[in-house]
Every structure is written in structure tokens, then in C-alpha cells.
Design a protein around this motif. Structure first.
Motif, PDB file in Angstrom:
ATOM      1  N   GLY A 280      41.344  91.625  75.569  1.00 54.87           N
ATOM      2  CA  GLY A 280      41.193  91.313  74.158  1.00 54.87           C
ATOM      3  C   GLY A 280      40.135  92.179  73.517  1.00 54.87           C
ATOM      4  N   PRO A 281      40.072  92.144  72.201  1.00 56.21           N
ATOM      5  CA  PRO A 281      39.161  93.020  71.464  1.00 56.21           C
ATOM      6  C   PRO A 281      37.698  92.643  71.664  1.00 56.21           C
ATOM      7  N   LEU A 282      36.854  93.666  71.688  1.00 53.59           N
ATOM      8  CA  LEU A 282      35.412  93.455  71.802  1.00 53.59           C
ATOM      9  C   LEU A 282      34.788  93.486  70.400  1.00 53.59           C
ATOM     10  N   PRO A 283      33.699  92.734  70.214  1.00 55.07           N
ATOM     11  CA  PRO A 283      32.933  92.019  71.249  1.00 55.07           C
ATOM     12  C   PRO A 283      33.368  90.581  71.484  1.00 55.07           C
ATOM     13  N   GLN A 284      34.300  90.058  70.668  1.00 51.48           N
ATOM     14  CA  GLN A 284      34.592  88.631  70.702  1.00 51.48           C
ATOM     15  C   GLN A 284      35.135  88.164  72.041  1.00 51.48           C
ATOM     16  N   ALA A 285      36.085  88.925  72.623  1.00 53.56           N
ATOM     17  CA  ALA A 285      36.698  88.498  73.875  1.00 53.56           C
ATOM     18  C   ALA A 285      35.665  88.376  74.983  1.00 53.56           C
ATOM     19  N   MET A 286      34.758  89.349  75.054  1.00 52.13           N
ATOM     20  CA  MET A 286      33.725  89.311  76.085  1.00 52.13           C
ATOM     21  C   MET A 286      32.728  88.184  75.820  1.00 52.13           C
ATOM     22  N   SER A 287      32.375  87.981  74.574  1.00 52.02           N
ATOM     23  CA  SER A 287      31.448  86.914  74.223  1.00 52.02           C
ATOM     24  C   SER A 287      32.004  85.553  74.612  1.00 52.02           C
ATOM     25  N   ASP A 288      33.295  85.347  74.389  1.00 48.12           N
ATOM     26  CA  ASP A 288      33.929  84.080  74.748  1.00 48.12           C
ATOM     27  C   ASP A 288      33.848  83.825  76.253  1.00 48.12           C
ATOM     28  N   VAL A 289      34.101  84.868  77.050  1.00 49.64           N
ATOM     29  CA  VAL A 289      34.075  84.706  78.508  1.00 49.64           C
ATOM     30  C   VAL A 289      32.655  84.462  79.005  1.00 49.64           C
ATOM     31  N   TRP A 290      31.667  85.153  78.422  1.00 53.14           N
ATOM     32  CA  TRP A 290      30.276  84.887  78.795  1.00 53.14           C
ATOM     33  C   TRP A 290      29.970  83.395  78.654  1.00 53.14           C
ATOM     34  N   GLY A 291      30.371  82.829  77.529  1.00 52.13           N
ATOM     35  CA  GLY A 291      30.111  81.412  77.307  1.00 52.13           C
ATOM     36  C   GLY A 291      30.812  80.525  78.307  1.00 52.13           C
ATOM     37  N   ARG A 292      32.052  80.853  78.646  1.00 59.71           N
ATOM     38  CA  ARG A 292      32.829  80.026  79.570  1.00 59.71           C
ATOM     39  C   ARG A 292      32.330  80.142  81.006  1.00 59.71           C
ATOM     40  N   ILE A 293      31.748  81.282  81.354  1.00 63.17           N
ATOM     41  CA  ILE A 293      31.185  81.430  82.703  1.00 63.17           C
ATOM     42  C   ILE A 293      30.132  80.360  82.953  1.00 63.17           C
ATOM     43  N   PHE A 294      29.271  80.146  81.964  1.00 64.57           N
ATOM     44  CA  PHE A 294      28.167  79.215  82.147  1.00 64.57           C
ATOM     45  C   PHE A 294      28.523  77.776  81.779  1.00 64.57           C
ATOM     46  N   SER A 295      29.504  77.573  80.949  1.00 67.82           N
ATOM     47  CA  SER A 295      29.867  76.207  80.573  1.00 67.82           C
ATOM     48  C   SER A 295      30.998  75.643  81.425  1.00 67.82           C
ATOM     49  N   GLU A 296      31.776  76.518  82.095  1.00 67.04           N
ATOM     50  CA  GLU A 296      32.922  76.042  82.870  1.00 67.04           C
ATOM     51  C   GLU A 296      32.908  76.522  84.326  1.00 67.04           C
ATOM     52  N   PHE A 297      32.739  77.845  84.523  1.00 64.46           N
ATOM     53  CA  PHE A 297      32.844  78.368  85.885  1.00 64.46           C
ATOM     54  C   PHE A 297      31.737  77.836  86.792  1.00 64.46           C
ATOM     55  N   PHE A 298      30.488  78.051  86.436  1.00 65.59           N
ATOM     56  CA  PHE A 298      29.388  77.612  87.298  1.00 65.59           C
ATOM     57  C   PHE A 298      29.363  76.092  87.501  1.00 65.59           C
TER      58      PHE A 298
END
Length: 284
Positions: free
Chosen positions: A229-247
């Protein structure tokens, strides 16, 4: 009990000790994770470093004490961890925009840092694509600047990318000698003063040429998150999900090592643009 509930218990410990000693080892023990992992989780979930949150919470309570008690300014300063009235006054004015003595007047506008808590909302709508990679030691070679997490880090990084010339970009691309190829952005560990060194460069096993700097990274395990997806939004969304969902749901923890963003060639505004986030992890 999930990871975010454990973090909330750790925040409760902090809240109970704002007028005393706060032990980072005790925070980690309550949260059932390393101190580094807790700080990184806190930063991404709340949007400010843990030490900044503690500072602002103490100054919030100090303002309440000034308005509701007759305690001396120096006594309130010491209560909330300041060694002198001058140091307390500078910190107080930086947050509230008024002096401690002025804060005692009726009708003065003050600021509040609320007591935070964590919740986990799992909707299961969007999948996360990731893989676990064991990687030998390597280096990021490029240019760097130091930025603060307390200020607008994203804007600072964006300005740095905008200032890099095509000539430097070309030199960097010619140095790429390891997977993943192409340009990367790398964040060093978060330092005690809430700053980080940010590198724009390439991954290589070669020596660092004159005019560039090197970030050496030890062999370790990485969680690699694939982004489309387009940057920076797509990367920003995944950063947030790494810490709120993955970990919180996998048992992995962030280890104290640099984080890397990888960028493929192509149009970064395209819905098909591919990029990755590399996070050093342990556990699982």
C-alpha cells in the motif's frame, strides 16, 4: 490475563508511586516482560516515552497540590522527585506555561496528563503478514541524524528523507550487498534521553566508505512484517498494529536492537507498493 492487562497493572504501580521511587525492574516484573519491551510498547501505544509520561503525571499532581494545599513549593518539588525549586519551576513552566507560585491563583489555566490504561480490541478483520527470520550480523551504511521521541519524530524523519539528494541516493544504492536490497530506514535503540539515531542507508557486509556512517547490528531473530500500500499511511498502520495486536497476542517481545524499514523500488503512492518493517524479537 493478556499482555495489555499486565501493562495496565504496571501503570497502576507507577501511579501509586508518583510521589516516591519508581523501579523499572518492578515495572517489568509486574508487566511480565523486559523493561525495554515495556517502554517500546508504551511509546507506540500511548504516543510518548514512559519517562515523559511519568514526568507529566507528576507535574499534574504537583499542580493539584499547589491549588489544594498550603505546602511550600520546595516541599512539593521534593515530593515529586525534583532536587531544587529551580529545577521544579523550569519543568512546571514547560508543561503548564505558568510558574508554580502563579498556579496557586484562582482561575489559572493548567494542563492535565490523564492516568492511562490499555485495552485490546481484536476484530480479526485485517490479517497481518509476517515471517520470522534468523539473520547473521550485518551493517546499515548511510547517513544519520538524531531525533527526539518527545517531538514529532515522524515529521523529522520525513524532512530528513526530503533533504537527501539523488546523488547520495545513487551512492547508497551502489553499496547494497545483502538481503534485503534497496534503501532502508533504521532506528537505533531508544536512548535514556528519549532520542534515537535515524539512518537512511542500505544493508551491507562491506566496509563503510568515507562520507557515510555505519550502524553495526548483531546476529538475531527478526519479525518481518510485509506491507502493501501507499506510504506513509500503509506503513504507519502496520507500526500501530505491531504493538497493539502482534506483541500482545503472540508472546514475542521486542529486544533492545535497531528497527528497520525496507523500501522497494517503485511508486510509493501506489496501492501495490511493497515495503517491510523488521523488528528484533525474542520468545514466541
Amino acid at each position: 490475563m493478556n499482555a495489555l492487562e499486565q501493562m495496565t497493572k504496571a501503570i497502576d504501580y507507577i501511579e501509586e508511586n508518583l510521589d516516591g521511587e519508581i523501579d523499572e525492574k518492578e515495572i517489568a516484573r509486574i508487566a511480565l516482560c523486559s523493561s525495554y519491551h515495556f517502554k517500546r510498547m508504551f511509546l507506540f501505544l500511548i504516543g510518548m516515552p514512559l519517562s515523559e509520561y511519568i514526568r507529566r503525571r507528576r507535574l499534574t499532581l504537583a499542580a493539584l497540590d499547589l491549588q489544594t494545599t498550603d505546602a511550600k513549593v520546595i516541599d512539593i518539588a521534593v515530593k515529586y522527585g525534583y532536587s531544587s525549586a529551580d529545577a521544579f519551576s523550569r519543568a512546571f513552566q514547560a508543561m503548564h506555561q505558568v510558574t508554580p507560585s502563579h498556579a496557586r491563583k484562582k482561575g489559572v489555566r493548567l494542563k492535565i496528563q490523564p492516568h492511562v490504561s490499555f485495552t485490546l480490541s481484536l476484530r480479526g478483520v485485517l490479517e497481518m503478514k509476517y515471517r520470522i527470520v534468523e539473520k547473521e550480523a550485518f551493517s546499515v551504511v548511510g547517513i544519520k541524524e538524531r531525533f527526539s521521541y518527545v517531538d514529532n519524530l515522524g515529521a523529522s524523519v520525513g524532512q530528513m528523507w526530503g533533504s537527501v539528494t539523488e546523488e547520495i541516493m545513487g551512492k547508497l544504492r551502489s553499496l547494497a550487498r545483502a538481503d534485503p536490497g534497496g534503501l532502508v530506514g533504521a532506528y537505533s535503540e531508544m536512548y535514556e534521553d528519549n532520542t534515537t539515531d535515524y539512518y537512511i542507508g542500505v544493508i551491507t557486509t562491506e566496509e563503510c566508505p568515507e562520507g557515510f556512517v555505519k550502524l553495526a547490528i548483531e546476529a538475531q531473530t527478526w519479525a518481518v512484517f510485509e506491507i502493501e500500500g501507499p506510504l506513509p499511511q500503509a506503513m504507519s498502520d502496520v507500526w500501530g498494529r505491531i504493538f497493539s495486536e502482534f506483541f500482545p497476542t503472540t508472546g514475542y517481545e521486542h529486544t533492545p536492537a535497531p528497527e528497520i524499514e525496507w523500501y522497494s523500488a517503485g511508486d510509493m503512492s501506489s496501492e501495490r507498493y511493497e515495503s517491510e518493517i523488521w523488528i528484533p524479537v525474542v520468545g514466541g
